[in-house]
Design a protein around this motif. Structure first.
Motif, PDB file in Angstrom:
ATOM      1  N   GLU A 121       0.837  -1.207   0.000  1.00 39.19           N
ATOM      2  CA  GLU A 121       0.000   0.000   0.000  1.00 39.19           C
ATOM      3  C   GLU A 121       0.867   1.251   0.000  1.00 39.19           C
ATOM      4  O   GLU A 121       0.537   2.236  -0.660  1.00 39.19           O
ATOM      5  N   GLY A 122       1.988   1.200   0.711  1.00 39.78           N
ATOM      6  CA  GLY A 122       2.935   2.324   0.706  1.00 39.78           C
ATOM      7  C   GLY A 122       3.474   2.578  -0.698  1.00 39.78           C
ATOM      8  O   GLY A 122       3.540   3.722  -1.161  1.00 39.78           O
ATOM      9  N   MET A 123       3.844   1.506  -1.386  1.00 37.24           N
ATOM     10  CA  MET A 123       4.344   1.648  -2.769  1.00 37.24           C
ATOM     11  C   MET A 123       3.265   2.282  -3.659  1.00 37.24           C
ATOM     12  O   MET A 123       3.537   3.203  -4.433  1.00 37.24           O
ATOM     13  N   ARG A 124       2.058   1.780  -3.544  1.00 41.81           N
ATOM     14  CA  ARG A 124       0.948   2.303  -4.376  1.00 41.81           C
ATOM     15  C   ARG A 124       0.702   3.780  -4.079  1.00 41.81           C
ATOM     16  O   ARG A 124       0.540   4.591  -4.993  1.00 41.81           O
ATOM     17  N   ASN A 125       0.711   4.121  -2.797  1.00 45.74           N
ATOM     18  CA  ASN A 125       0.450   5.519  -2.426  1.00 45.74           C
ATOM     19  C   ASN A 125       1.548   6.449  -2.917  1.00 45.74           C
ATOM     20  O   ASN A 125       1.284   7.590  -3.294  1.00 45.74           O
ATOM     21  N   ARG A 126       2.794   5.948  -2.934  1.00 43.90           N
ATOM     22  CA  ARG A 126       3.919   6.784  -3.396  1.00 43.90           C
ATOM     23  C   ARG A 126       4.065   6.749  -4.919  1.00 43.90           C
ATOM     24  O   ARG A 126       4.853   7.490  -5.489  1.00 43.90           O
ATOM     25  N   GLY A 127       3.331   5.830  -5.568  1.00 49.36           N
ATOM     26  CA  GLY A 127       3.355   5.756  -7.035  1.00 49.36           C
ATOM     27  C   GLY A 127       4.614   5.148  -7.613  1.00 49.36           C
ATOM     28  O   GLY A 127       4.937   5.337  -8.788  1.00 49.36           O
ATOM     29  N   PHE A 128       5.320   4.360  -6.782  1.00 51.62           N
ATOM     30  CA  PHE A 128       6.517   3.682  -7.283  1.00 51.62           C
ATOM     31  C   PHE A 128       6.769   2.432  -6.463  1.00 51.62           C
ATOM     32  O   PHE A 128       6.731   2.460  -5.232  1.00 51.62           O
ATOM     33  N   GLY A 129       7.084   1.349  -7.169  1.00 54.28           N
ATOM     34  CA  GLY A 129       7.495   0.123  -6.480  1.00 54.28           C
ATOM     35  C   GLY A 129       8.076  -0.875  -7.467  1.00 54.28           C
ATOM     36  O   GLY A 129       7.714  -0.890  -8.650  1.00 54.28           O
ATOM     37  N   ARG A 130       9.013  -1.658  -6.985  1.00 51.65           N
ATOM     38  CA  ARG A 130       9.594  -2.746  -7.775  1.00 51.65           C
ATOM     39  C   ARG A 130       9.570  -3.995  -6.906  1.00 51.65           C
ATOM     40  O   ARG A 130      10.255  -4.047  -5.876  1.00 51.65           O
ATOM     41  N   ILE A 131       8.780  -4.970  -7.324  1.00 54.40           N
ATOM     42  CA  ILE A 131       8.695  -6.228  -6.585  1.00 54.40           C
ATOM     43  C   ILE A 131       9.309  -7.304  -7.462  1.00 54.40           C
ATOM     44  O   ILE A 131       8.865  -7.525  -8.599  1.00 54.40           O
ATOM     45  N   ILE A 132      10.357  -7.912  -6.944  1.00 62.40           N
ATOM     46  CA  ILE A 132      11.113  -8.894  -7.731  1.00 62.40           C
ATOM     47  C   ILE A 132      11.121 -10.203  -6.943  1.00 62.40           C
ATOM     48  O   ILE A 132      11.506 -10.229  -5.766  1.00 62.40           O
ATOM     49  N   LEU A 133      10.641 -11.257  -7.591  1.00 61.15           N
ATOM     50  CA  LEU A 133      10.427 -12.525  -6.911  1.00 61.15           C
ATOM     51  C   LEU A 133      11.370 -13.578  -7.479  1.00 61.15           C
ATOM     52  O   LEU A 133      11.494 -13.705  -8.707  1.00 61.15           O
ATOM     53  N   ILE A 134      12.007 -14.315  -6.584  1.00 63.11           N
ATOM     54  CA  ILE A 134      12.934 -15.342  -7.058  1.00 63.11           C
ATOM     55  C   ILE A 134      12.220 -16.694  -7.085  1.00 63.11           C
ATOM     56  O   ILE A 134      11.884 -17.262  -6.035  1.00 63.11           O
ATOM     57  N   SER A 135      11.955 -17.171  -8.271  1.00 62.65           N
ATOM     58  CA  SER A 135      11.345 -18.489  -8.474  1.00 62.65           C
ATOM     59  C   SER A 135      12.462 -19.482  -8.774  1.00 62.65           C
ATOM     60  O   SER A 135      13.545 -19.398  -8.172  1.00 62.65           O
ATOM     61  N   SER A 136      12.250 -20.376  -9.713  1.00 62.47           N
ATOM     62  CA  SER A 136      13.264 -21.382 -10.032  1.00 62.47           C
ATOM     63  C   SER A 136      12.899 -22.082 -11.330  1.00 62.47           C
ATOM     64  O   SER A 136      11.706 -22.232 -11.653  1.00 62.47           O
ATOM     65  N   ILE A 137      13.902 -22.558 -12.025  1.00 61.45           N
ATOM     66  CA  ILE A 137      13.650 -23.396 -13.216  1.00 61.45           C
ATOM     67  C   ILE A 137      12.766 -24.590 -12.841  1.00 61.45           C
ATOM     68  O   ILE A 137      11.954 -25.054 -13.648  1.00 61.45           O
ATOM     69  N   ASN A 138      12.887 -25.052 -11.589  1.00 60.86           N
ATOM     70  CA  ASN A 138      12.110 -26.225 -11.194  1.00 60.86           C
ATOM     71  C   ASN A 138      10.642 -25.907 -10.931  1.00 60.86           C
ATOM     72  O   ASN A 138       9.814 -26.814 -10.882  1.00 60.86           O
ATOM     73  N   GLY A 139      10.317 -24.630 -10.798  1.00 57.61           N
ATOM     74  CA  GLY A 139       8.926 -24.213 -10.785  1.00 57.61           C
ATOM     75  C   GLY A 139       8.359 -24.139 -12.191  1.00 57.61           C
ATOM     76  O   GLY A 139       7.140 -24.201 -12.402  1.00 57.61           O
ATOM     77  N   GLN A 140       9.232 -23.978 -13.184  1.00 58.05           N
ATOM     78  CA  GLN A 140       8.805 -23.897 -14.583  1.00 58.05           C
ATOM     79  C   GLN A 140       8.650 -25.283 -15.193  1.00 58.05           C
ATOM     80  O   GLN A 140       7.703 -25.533 -15.939  1.00 58.05           O
TER      81      GLN A 140
END
Ligand code: NDP
Length: 242
Positions: A121-140
């Motif tokens: 909500e803080g990111m949305r209110n400030r109008g900027f955010g970068r969310i980067i998620l680490i998955s895996s080849i084994n999830g693919q």
């Protein structure tokens, strides 16, 4: 400006997370690194880098809310979240205990909720955010012996696609990095004969380096990467899967 931006890296004191923390710090971000229980590694990381470390369990909602509140008070409002903390508890499914299943789901998938919800909500209110998620080849592609891990890591990709659509109009991007096999303690714990068989399937003929994942995080975190959202970047030495 990157200089003013604050980044939280979960599991940011060891392995891939430590490389991400250091990479973002080198780019001028104010970094906070979370960890789960290994105080010795966290203290050594803090002494080496000067990056503040925050111990809380990413699988637990109340701990994340408290930890993130503390980081935002001490370091500043979080602009970049790297959901990196993860574990494996491998075993054939027909022998797998529910405890192993749950441990992996809570750390690798529940953490998408527990670490993202308190700060979005803080990111949305400030109008900027970068969310980067680490998955895996084994999830693919799925991996025998890792039904729990493959399920959690595939879930991360679905989560990113949905959240990206909800967040795009607010300047918040959500992307996934799906690493192949990277030379960290997690992979070095795999028995050598199995590890060598894995390496034989990688076209580059080697494991990846944690810094090679960190470079991609820096790219996705940048202010001028705002048109990239909902995507999954595979970094796996050319391993092909369908
Ligand atoms: P490591 O085991 O080297 O490091 C894991 C980090 O996560 C540590 O900092 C650890 O903290 C932290 N952590 C674990 N559980 C929790 C928890 N419950 N709460 C908070 N922090 C926790 O892992 P890697 O660097 O190898 O992996 C990082 C991510 O990359 C994981 O999500 C993994 O699934 C993913 N990945 C890794 C690949 C690889 O080849 N290594 C390949 C593809 C994906 P502590 O030090 O306190 O234990």
């Amino acid at each position: 400006m990157a200089q003013e931006r604050v980044a939280l890296v979960t599991g940011g004191t060891r392995g891939i997370g430590a490389a991400i923390s250091k990479g973002l710090q080198a780019k001028g971000y104010k970094v906070a690194a979370n960890y789960g229980g290994n105080d010795e590694a966290a203290n050594a990381f803090k002494a080496e880098t000067g990056i503040p470390v925050f111990k809380f369990d990413v699988g637990d909602m109340a701990s994340c809310e408290e930890g993130i509140r503390k980081i935002e008070a001490e370091v500043g409002p979080i602009d970049i979240l790297v959901n990196n903390a993860g574990i494996t508890r491998d075993g054939a499914f027909h022998k797998m205990t529910f405890e192993k299943w749950q441990a992996v789901i809570r750390t690798n998938l529940d953490s998408m909720f527990t670490c993202t919800r308190p700060l979005i909500e803080g990111m949305r209110n400030r109008g900027f955010g970068r969310i980067i998620l680490i998955s895996s080849i084994n999830g693919q592609k799925g991996q025998a012996g890792q039904t729990n891990y493959s399920a959690a890591k595939a879930g991360v990709i679905g989560f990113a696609k949905a959240l990206a659509q909800e967040s795009a109009s607010k300047g918040v991007t959500v992307n996934v990095i799906a690493p192949g096999y990277i030379a960290t303690e997690m992979v070095m714990a795999v028995p050598e004969d199995i590890r060598n068989k894995i390496i034989a399937t990688i076209p580059t003929g080697r494991l990846g380096e944690a810094e090679e994942i960190a470079r991609a995080v820096e790219y996705l975190a940048a202010d001028d990467s705002g048109f990239i959202t909902g995507s999954t970047l595979t970094i796996n030495g050319g391993q092909y899967f369908t």
